[in-house]
Design a protein around this motif. Sequence first.
Motif: not given
Length: 302
Positions: A230, A232, A255, A259, A283-284, A287
Amino acid sequence: MADRPWHRSLIKTGARLLLGGSRAHAQDGFPGLNIVRSNGPGEVFYRRTKVADLSSADRLRKQSGWIIHLVGSGPSIRDCDLAELEKGSAILLNGAIGLIGEQIAMPLAIAVEDERFVWRHSEMIMDKIRSGTICLFSVAVLRAISELDSRWLKDKTVILIDDIRKPYGGRRRSVDESRGLDFVRLNTTGSAGFSFAPDRGVFQGGSVAVSALQFALYCLPTRIGFLGIDISNAHEPRFYETSDETAFSGIARAEARILEHFVLAKQIASERGVTFVNHSPVSALLKYGFGYDARFAALSTI
């Protein structure tokens, strides 16, 4: 239990003061742990007693299939139905170990690289992980487990998660030194990296998912799925925690770094014909072009 015993915090501080930043990571194995790699992948000793043989990443590759799932412990796992998860396809990260014997009969492997998880959840580790299980463990995790029970590792299949930037037995590598290795690729800024030879080290990037992903891609699957990754909502309780027992997580703070590593890995996967599939609706990763697939969404959440 607290994140780590007080003596570990003292050792960590002392190592930085005495050894400096280039070798402070030696504290991961101090005191007592020694990894000898003269024959094959290596052997692990604790206080001069052999506690485990190391296996190579080829062992993981041999046991894997066309699809691998990285299963994290993010809150979104609560809303997943894993009944259709391919047998032996899951690499369970940290607290996802709690799914063994419940939603997951037997994983492909488990992966832990932060010793704080060992100190917090040693009972889960000792109870859930069965004999023969492939365990991707960092130096610090091997030492912490050995401190608790040096006999426990004996019947596990242990593969070392070594940090390319801070390798066991060596000094810290600069970006230029890392870029010069013939088995790695860095992004343009050098802030994220990927290893094509995980037995020689991986890039740790703020989450064990980053390390596990490099091992997963080494196995040459057709598809890699992400569940409970996740990122985020790392401030929320993990699926196995309550609001009263939520442990500190550095995921939110890291984060951007996490990423960056995932984006680089996605580029490499695309070049190799490997598809990434994200199964977390929050989930981030969304993006950055990791589209959501609701395959494992429980009926009540659809």
